[in-house]
Motif scaffolding. Structure first.
Motif, short mmCIF file in Angstrom:
data_model
loop_
_atom_site.label_atom_id
_atom_site.label_comp_id
_atom_site.label_asym_id
_atom_site.label_seq_id
_atom_site.Cartn_x
_atom_site.Cartn_y
_atom_site.Cartn_z
N ARG A 136 0.84 -1.21 0.00
CA ARG A 136 0.00 0.00 0.00
C ARG A 136 0.87 1.26 0.00
NH1 ARG A 136 -3.51 -3.23 3.23
NH2 ARG A 136 -2.40 -2.66 5.12
N LEU A 137 1.93 1.25 0.80
CA LEU A 137 2.85 2.39 0.83
C LEU A 137 3.47 2.61 -0.55
CD1 LEU A 137 4.27 4.59 2.51
CD2 LEU A 137 6.02 2.88 3.06
N ALA A 138 3.90 1.54 -1.19
CA ALA A 138 4.51 1.65 -2.53
C ALA A 138 3.49 2.11 -3.56
CB ALA A 138 5.12 0.32 -2.94
N ASP A 139 2.23 1.67 -3.44
CA ASP A 139 1.19 2.12 -4.37
C ASP A 139 0.93 3.61 -4.21
OD1 ASP A 139 0.86 -0.38 -5.47
OD2 ASP A 139 -0.92 -0.87 -4.27
N ASP A 140 0.91 4.07 -2.96
CA ASP A 140 0.67 5.49 -2.69
C ASP A 140 1.86 6.35 -3.09
OD1 ASP A 140 -1.79 4.88 -1.65
OD2 ASP A 140 -1.17 5.04 0.45
N HIS A 141 3.05 5.77 -3.04
CA HIS A 141 4.28 6.52 -3.28
C HIS A 141 5.19 5.73 -4.22
CE1 HIS A 141 3.03 9.35 -0.30
NE2 HIS A 141 2.66 8.33 0.41
N PRO A 142 4.97 5.86 -5.52
CA PRO A 142 5.73 5.04 -6.47
C PRO A 142 7.23 5.35 -6.52
CG PRO A 142 4.34 6.62 -7.61
CD PRO A 142 3.99 6.70 -6.15
N PHE A 143 7.69 6.34 -5.75
CA PHE A 143 9.12 6.62 -5.71
C PHE A 143 9.87 5.56 -4.92
CE2 PHE A 143 7.17 8.82 -2.20
CZ PHE A 143 7.99 8.52 -1.13
N LEU A 144 9.17 4.71 -4.16
CA LEU A 144 9.83 3.65 -3.41
C LEU A 144 10.37 2.61 -4.38
CD1 LEU A 144 7.31 3.09 -0.48
CD2 LEU A 144 9.42 4.41 -0.45
N LEU A 145 11.64 2.32 -4.29
CA LEU A 145 12.25 1.35 -5.20
C LEU A 145 12.03 -0.07 -4.73
CD1 LEU A 145 15.70 2.97 -6.02
CD2 LEU A 145 13.68 2.83 -7.46
N THR A 146 12.35 -0.31 -3.47
CA THR A 146 12.25 -1.68 -2.97
C THR A 146 12.04 -1.66 -1.47
OG1 THR A 146 13.30 -3.85 -2.98
CG2 THR A 146 14.74 -1.99 -2.62
N SER A 147 11.33 -2.66 -1.00
CA SER A 147 11.15 -2.87 0.44
C SER A 147 11.45 -4.34 0.71
CB SER A 147 9.71 -2.58 0.87
OG SER A 147 9.38 -1.24 0.65
N ARG A 148 12.15 -4.58 1.80
CA ARG A 148 12.38 -5.94 2.27
C ARG A 148 11.79 -6.02 3.66
NH1 ARG A 148 18.46 -7.48 1.66
NH2 ARG A 148 18.64 -5.77 3.12
N TYR A 149 11.27 -7.17 4.02
CA TYR A 149 10.57 -7.24 5.30
C TYR A 149 10.68 -8.62 5.94
CZ TYR A 149 7.05 -9.74 2.63
OH TYR A 149 6.42 -10.66 1.84
N ALA A 150 10.46 -8.62 7.24
CA ALA A 150 10.32 -9.83 8.05
C ALA A 150 9.21 -9.54 9.05
CB ALA A 150 11.64 -10.15 8.76
N GLU A 151 8.95 -10.46 9.95
CA GLU A 151 7.86 -10.26 10.91
C GLU A 151 8.08 -9.09 11.85
OE1 GLU A 151 7.64 -14.06 12.83
OE2 GLU A 151 6.06 -14.74 11.47
N ASP A 152 9.35 -8.76 12.13
CA ASP A 152 9.62 -7.74 13.14
C ASP A 152 10.51 -6.60 12.65
OD1 ASP A 152 11.95 -9.20 12.89
OD2 ASP A 152 12.25 -9.45 15.05
N HIS A 153 10.78 -6.53 11.34
CA HIS A 153 11.56 -5.41 10.83
C HIS A 153 11.39 -5.30 9.31
CE1 HIS A 153 14.34 -8.81 10.31
NE2 HIS A 153 14.94 -8.09 9.35
N ALA A 154 11.73 -4.13 8.80
CA ALA A 154 11.66 -3.90 7.35
C ALA A 154 12.69 -2.85 6.97
CB ALA A 154 10.26 -3.43 6.96
N GLU A 155 13.00 -2.84 5.68
CA GLU A 155 13.95 -1.87 5.12
C GLU A 155 13.32 -1.33 3.84
OE1 GLU A 155 18.41 -2.63 4.66
OE2 GLU A 155 17.60 -3.00 2.65
N ILE A 156 13.32 -0.02 3.73
CA ILE A 156 12.77 0.66 2.56
C ILE A 156 13.90 1.43 1.90
CG2 ILE A 156 11.13 2.41 1.77
CD1 ILE A 156 9.50 1.73 4.34
N ARG A 157 14.05 1.24 0.60
CA ARG A 157 15.12 1.93 -0.14
C ARG A 157 14.49 2.71 -1.29
NH1 ARG A 157 19.10 -2.42 -1.96
NH2 ARG A 157 20.21 -0.61 -2.69
#
Length: 146
Positions: A60-81
């Motif tokens: 949803r965040l990427a759909d709202d903001h197409p400038f996001l290149l990539t997101s990686r995630y796990a159950e307790d953390h994430a990284e947005i680049r």
């Protein structure tokens, strides 16, 4: 500030227009400074959330903001680049630090806190890649598990 949908070969693929930013320098002069590209890595972490919920929120965040290149995630953390266009590091960092909190409700993001932020200039990013250290280029784009 302009935000970019993606960057290929160091050039914006799509941008929202704005005039060069004006900034005050320590010596008191005001100078026109064109915006520059900054590579942002935002790390967030907190209480474990089901993987499917994390993925949907990041999508949803990427759909709202197409400038996001990539997101990686796990159950307790994430990284947005992503790439941000700003006149200086301070402006780029300020925008990045607001991203998670400002979109927590609309994207239904987990109630995690920001635990890391890296802001580097385009030249530094490309130098790291060419020297074989630093993160690999953000391919494929999108939302992916760690």
């Amino acid at each position: 500030m302009r935000r970019l949908a993606s960057v290929e070969g160091g050039r914006p693929a799509r941008e929202r227009g704005s005039a060069p930013a004006r900034t005050e320098h320590p010596r008191g002069d005001v100078e026109d400074q064109p915006a520059r590209l900054w590579h942002i890595t935002l790390s967030v972490a907190g209480r474990a959330v089901p993987l499917s919920d994390v993925r949907r929120a990041l999508e949803r965040l990427a759909d709202d903001h197409p400038f996001l290149l990539t997101s990686r995630y796990a159950e307790d953390h994430a990284e947005i680049r992503y790439w941000e266009e700003a006149r200086d590091l301070h402006d780029a960092a300020a925008v990045a630090l607001r991203l998670w909190g400002e979109h927590r409700r609309t994207a239904k993001l987990p109630p995690w806190e920001i635990v890391g932020l890296e802001v580097i200039g385009r030249e530094t990013y490309h130098q790291r890649i060419s020297e074989g250290y630093g993160p690999p280029p953000a391919h494929p784009m999108g939302v992916h598990p760690f």
